[in-house]
Motif scaffolding. Structure first.
Motif, PDB file in Angstrom:
ATOM      1  N   ARG A   1       0.878  -1.105   0.010  1.00 15.40           N
ATOM      2  CA  ARG A   1       0.036   0.054  -0.115  1.00 15.40           C
ATOM      3  C   ARG A   1       0.806   1.162   0.096  1.00 15.40           C
ATOM      4  O   ARG A   1       1.934   1.208   0.761  1.00 15.40           O
ATOM      5  N   SER A   2       0.382   2.195  -0.506  1.00 18.23           N
ATOM      6  CA  SER A   2       1.137   3.611  -0.742  1.00 18.23           C
ATOM      7  C   SER A   2       0.120   4.798  -0.807  1.00 18.23           C
ATOM      8  O   SER A   2      -0.884   4.794  -1.264  1.00 18.23           O
ATOM      9  N   ARG A   3       0.611   5.639   0.101  1.00 14.53           N
ATOM     10  CA  ARG A   3      -0.340   7.036  -0.186  1.00 14.53           C
ATOM     11  C   ARG A   3       0.340   8.280  -1.183  1.00 14.53           C
ATOM     12  O   ARG A   3      -0.256   8.803  -1.708  1.00 14.53           O
ATOM     13  N   ASP A   4       1.479   7.960  -1.374  1.00 15.52           N
ATOM     14  CA  ASP A   4       2.343   8.804  -2.366  1.00 15.52           C
ATOM     15  C   ASP A   4       2.535   8.098  -3.937  1.00 15.52           C
ATOM     16  O   ASP A   4       3.011   8.888  -4.746  1.00 15.52           O
ATOM     17  N   GLY A   5       1.985   6.679  -3.847  1.00 14.50           N
ATOM     18  CA  GLY A   5       2.288   6.102  -5.125  1.00 14.50           C
ATOM     19  C   GLY A   5       3.759   5.591  -5.505  1.00 14.50           C
ATOM     20  O   GLY A   5       4.105   5.056  -6.430  1.00 14.50           O
ATOM     21  N   ILE A   6       4.741   6.151  -4.655  1.00 16.86           N
ATOM     22  CA  ILE A   6       6.078   5.767  -4.644  1.00 16.86           C
ATOM     23  C   ILE A   6       6.574   4.927  -3.804  1.00 16.86           C
ATOM     24  O   ILE A   6       7.286   3.934  -3.904  1.00 16.86           O
ATOM     25  N   HIS A   7       6.272   5.293  -2.506  1.00 14.93           N
ATOM     26  CA  HIS A   7       6.735   4.427  -1.348  1.00 14.93           C
ATOM     27  C   HIS A   7       5.846   3.578  -0.880  1.00 14.93           C
ATOM     28  O   HIS A   7       4.643   3.871  -0.596  1.00 14.93           O
ATOM     29  N   PHE A   8       6.104   2.047  -0.732  1.00 14.73           N
ATOM     30  CA  PHE A   8       5.143   1.048  -0.485  1.00 14.73           C
ATOM     31  C   PHE A   8       5.231   0.598   0.913  1.00 14.73           C
ATOM     32  O   PHE A   8       6.604  -0.030   1.237  1.00 14.73           O
ATOM     33  N   ASP A   9       4.240   0.217   1.652  1.00 13.10           N
ATOM     34  CA  ASP A   9       4.191  -0.662   2.696  1.00 13.10           C
ATOM     35  C   ASP A   9       4.068  -2.084   2.435  1.00 13.10           C
ATOM     36  O   ASP A   9       2.777  -2.209   1.943  1.00 13.10           O
ATOM     37  N   ILE A  10       5.013  -2.923   2.339  1.00 13.22           N
ATOM     38  CA  ILE A  10       4.894  -4.330   1.907  1.00 13.22           C
ATOM     39  C   ILE A  10       4.247  -5.032   3.173  1.00 13.22           C
ATOM     40  O   ILE A  10       4.867  -5.084   4.141  1.00 13.22           O
ATOM     41  N   SER A  11       3.062  -5.902   2.884  1.00 15.08           N
ATOM     42  CA  SER A  11       2.706  -6.941   4.079  1.00 15.08           C
ATOM     43  C   SER A  11       3.625  -7.799   4.183  1.00 15.08           C
ATOM     44  O   SER A  11       4.456  -8.241   3.371  1.00 15.08           O
ATOM     45  N   ASP A  12       3.681  -8.429   5.298  1.00 16.74           N
ATOM     46  CA  ASP A  12       4.382  -9.570   5.709  1.00 16.74           C
ATOM     47  C   ASP A  12       3.957 -10.879   5.521  1.00 16.74           C
ATOM     48  O   ASP A  12       4.318 -11.917   6.035  1.00 16.74           O
ATOM     49  N   GLN A  13       2.604 -10.694   5.230  1.00 15.89           N
ATOM     50  CA  GLN A  13       1.833 -12.047   5.055  1.00 15.89           C
ATOM     51  C   GLN A  13       1.350 -12.146   3.504  1.00 15.89           C
ATOM     52  O   GLN A  13       1.024 -11.086   3.044  1.00 15.89           O
ATOM     53  N   PRO A  14       1.285 -13.631   2.788  1.00 17.84           N
ATOM     54  CA  PRO A  14       1.019 -13.584   1.642  1.00 17.84           C
ATOM     55  C   PRO A  14      -0.572 -13.135   1.343  1.00 17.84           C
ATOM     56  O   PRO A  14      -1.320 -13.125   2.292  1.00 17.84           O
TER      57      PRO A  14
ATOM     58  N   GLY B   1      -1.680  -2.590 -14.630  1.00 19.28           N
ATOM     59  CA  GLY B   1      -2.304  -1.601 -13.951  1.00 19.28           C
ATOM     60  C   GLY B   1      -2.013  -0.053 -13.973  1.00 19.28           C
ATOM     61  O   GLY B   1      -0.543  -0.031 -13.956  1.00 19.28           O
ATOM     62  N   MET B   2      -2.917   0.712 -13.703  1.00 22.88           N
ATOM     63  CA  MET B   2      -2.588   2.132 -13.700  1.00 22.88           C
ATOM     64  C   MET B   2      -3.379   2.753 -12.694  1.00 22.88           C
ATOM     65  O   MET B   2      -4.481   2.277 -12.393  1.00 22.88           O
ATOM     66  N   ALA B   3      -2.956   3.858 -12.213  1.00 22.13           N
ATOM     67  CA  ALA B   3      -3.764   4.700 -11.037  1.00 22.13           C
ATOM     68  C   ALA B   3      -3.718   5.956 -11.541  1.00 22.13           C
ATOM     69  O   ALA B   3      -2.983   6.592 -12.236  1.00 22.13           O
ATOM     70  N   THR B   4      -4.724   7.011 -10.915  1.00 21.37           N
ATOM     71  CA  THR B   4      -4.333   8.470 -10.840  1.00 21.37           C
ATOM     72  C   THR B   4      -3.148   8.687  -9.803  1.00 21.37           C
ATOM     73  O   THR B   4      -3.238   8.175  -8.814  1.00 21.37           O
ATOM     74  N   PHE B   5      -2.365   9.632 -10.322  1.00 23.08           N
ATOM     75  CA  PHE B   5      -1.141   9.991  -9.403  1.00 23.08           C
ATOM     76  C   PHE B   5      -1.735  10.459  -8.230  1.00 23.08           C
ATOM     77  O   PHE B   5      -2.414  11.330  -8.306  1.00 23.08           O
ATOM     78  N   PRO B   6      -1.307  10.177  -6.843  1.00 18.96           N
ATOM     79  CA  PRO B   6      -1.941  10.864  -5.600  1.00 18.96           C
ATOM     80  C   PRO B   6      -1.808  12.240  -5.704  1.00 18.96           C
ATOM     81  O   PRO B   6      -0.732  12.527  -6.035  1.00 18.96           O
ATOM     82  N   GLY B   7      -2.890  12.993  -5.526  1.00 11.75           N
ATOM     83  CA  GLY B   7      -2.748  14.509  -5.336  1.00 11.75           C
ATOM     84  C   GLY B   7      -2.626  15.255  -6.890  1.00 11.75           C
ATOM     85  O   GLY B   7      -2.769  16.553  -6.825  1.00 11.75           O
ATOM     86  N   ARG B   8      -2.785  14.403  -7.872  1.00 13.25           N
ATOM     87  CA  ARG B   8      -2.778  15.078  -9.414  1.00 13.25           C
ATOM     88  C   ARG B   8      -3.914  14.255  -9.848  1.00 13.25           C
ATOM     89  O   ARG B   8      -3.799  13.297 -10.553  1.00 13.25           O
ATOM     90  N   GLU B   9      -4.989  15.038 -10.030  1.00 11.82           N
ATOM     91  CA  GLU B   9      -6.234  14.726 -10.783  1.00 11.82           C
ATOM     92  C   GLU B   9      -6.057  14.186 -12.335  1.00 11.82           C
ATOM     93  O   GLU B   9      -6.370  13.374 -12.924  1.00 11.82           O
ATOM     94  N   ASP B  10      -5.121  15.127 -12.862  1.00 12.89           N
ATOM     95  CA  ASP B  10      -4.939  14.992 -14.296  1.00 12.89           C
ATOM     96  C   ASP B  10      -3.748  14.256 -14.832  1.00 12.89           C
ATOM     97  O   ASP B  10      -3.365  13.790 -15.901  1.00 12.89           O
ATOM     98  N   GLU B  11      -3.106  13.434 -13.684  1.00 14.92           N
ATOM     99  CA  GLU B  11      -2.066  12.668 -14.142  1.00 14.92           C
ATOM    100  C   GLU B  11      -2.283  11.334 -13.689  1.00 14.92           C
ATOM    101  O   GLU B  11      -2.905  10.927 -12.625  1.00 14.92           O
ATOM    102  N   LEU B  12      -1.700  10.147 -14.415  1.00 19.11           N
ATOM    103  CA  LEU B  12      -1.925   9.062 -14.135  1.00 19.11           C
ATOM    104  C   LEU B  12      -0.326   8.187 -13.754  1.00 19.11           C
ATOM    105  O   LEU B  12       0.656   9.061 -14.182  1.00 19.11           O
ATOM    106  N   VAL B  13      -0.452   7.465 -13.307  1.00 13.52           N
ATOM    107  CA  VAL B  13       0.728   6.698 -12.810  1.00 13.52           C
ATOM    108  C   VAL B  13       0.432   5.074 -13.248  1.00 13.52           C
ATOM    109  O   VAL B  13      -0.443   4.243 -12.989  1.00 13.52           O
ATOM    110  N   LEU B  14       1.492   4.806 -14.238  1.00 12.95           N
ATOM    111  CA  LEU B  14       1.322   3.351 -14.833  1.00 12.95           C
ATOM    112  C   LEU B  14       2.630   2.467 -14.161  1.00 12.95           C
ATOM    113  O   LEU B  14       3.967   2.824 -14.209  1.00 12.95           O
TER     114      LEU B  14
END
Ligand code: MAN
Length: 352
Positions: A110-123, A314-327
């Motif tokens: 999971r990530s709030r900024d789309g760049i740094h991710f918290d990775i689960s320790d369980q599958p 998959g892609m998503a809207t870049f967090p905080g930027r309505e007009d930008e996508l992150v692929l």
């Protein structure tokens, strides 16, 4: 089209993840499914593990088919054996049987900024059924009426099938079984009904008649699929001349459904391209890219476990930027990377 690779690429590397099984090592973290959920970007990462190598043998892990208990066992092959073919690092063939050199499962990050991710320790999802004997791979997520539907490839000696699972909260997950039998993968679900039906893009393997092509199917309930229609085939000699398959969940835009798909050329270089499908009839192609959107160029795309690969799920809207996508994409079947692009540029690239 202006694309910006994130300066932080690769965002996730194999060394960021501990092997789940004792005596295994993490080979690759790649091809993540992507969705936005409560202000976060969620990835379902494909983690490929393999038994720690031993000199003089190739070791292959698979589910213990006799006891339906999720346990794995390891088979050892000698690379010198004339009946063993391990030219492709991804697979091993022995006496008419194909095995995978790694076993994959799905892990949540999971990530709030789309760049740094918290990775689960369980599958999040582990191989469990006989059809998942060699692993589960390359998920995609579509949010339909508030429920997250996950399609993924289930690989076994029976072939590669596509299975469906669903979750509301990414805590509990329910398996809905196989929706496309072997050989079929690269299944993505449209996020809403079209003309009263759910719609999927899928990719049956049509060897030896023709190269694998993309098809459409419809369903009243997401489990039973029919009304199969051919959509498009590889274009020999072009960037997508070898094999193609859907990548991202189709994105609804003012001009139609935008789909980013992968194409491998006849030398097995994987690139990504844009497809625009008619809003009311996704079987009608409005635009198909002559040139790729993204091709392997950066060092982490040119060299890895399987080199010269960019592959998106998959892609998503870049967090905080309505007009930008992150692929997000898998690079060289080893890392997770991302590029930023604007919606405007993406749509402009589709106008012919
Ligand atoms: C296949 C799949 C993908 C992989 C590519 C490139 O399409 O196995 O998971 O990324 O090949 O190796």
């Amino acid at each position: 089209m202006p694309l910006r690779r994130l300066a932080q690429n690769p965002l996730i590397r194999p060394e960021d993840i501990q092997p789940w099984r004792d005596g295994f090592e993490v080979l690759s973290v790649f091809n993540p499914a992507v969705v936005e959920c409560n202000g976060e970007i969620i990835l379902l990462i494909r983690v490929a593990e393999r038994p720690e190598p031993r000199p003089g043998v190739v070791r292959v892990a698979m589910l213990d088919a006799e006891h339906d208990n999720g346990h794995v066992h390891i088979e050892e092959f000698s690379p010198g054996d004339a009946a063993v073919d391990c030219d492709d690092p991804r697979i091993l063939r022995h006496d008419g049987q194909t095995y995978l050199t790694s076993m994959s499962y799905l892990l949540l990050a999971r990530s709030r900024d789309g760049i740094h991710f918290d990775i689960s320790d369980q599958p999040f999802l582990m191989p469990e059924t006989p059809e998942e004997e060699y692993g589960i791979e390359d998920a995609r997520i579509s949010c339909i009426d508030g429920v997250y539907y996950i399609t993924y490839a289930a690989v076994s000696r029976r072939g590669v099938a596509t299975a469906l699972a669903r979750t509301r909260d990414f805590c509990r997950v329910e398996r809905l079984g196989i929706i496309f039998p072997p050989m079929n993968k690269d299944v993505v679900l449209f996020p809403e009904k079209i003309d009263g039906c759910y719609v999927a893009l899928h990719r049956p393997d049509t060897d030896p008649y023709t190269r694998p092509a993309m098809w459409l199917a419809s369903s009243p309930d997401l489990v039973n699929w029919g009304q199969h229609r051919f959509l498009m085939a590889p274009r020999p000699g072009k960037w997508d001349g070898g094999r193609i398959g859907a990548g991202t969940a189709p994105l609804k835009t003012s001009q139609g459904w935008v789909e980013i798909y992968h194409g491998a050329d006849q030398q097995d270089v994987y690139r990504l391209g844009v497809l625009l499908l008619a809003p009311d009839d996704p079987g009608r192609i409005i635009y198909r890219a002559e040139k790729p959107l993204l091709a392997p160029q950066a060092e982490y795309e040119l060299e890895g476990f399987f080199s010269n690969v960019v592959f998106t799920n998959g892609m998503a809207t870049f967090p905080g930027r309505e007009d930008e996508l992150v692929l997000y994409y898998g690079a060289a079947d080893k890392y997770i990377c991302a590029v930023r692009l604007t919606m405007e540029d993406l749509l402009e690239s589709c106008s012919v």
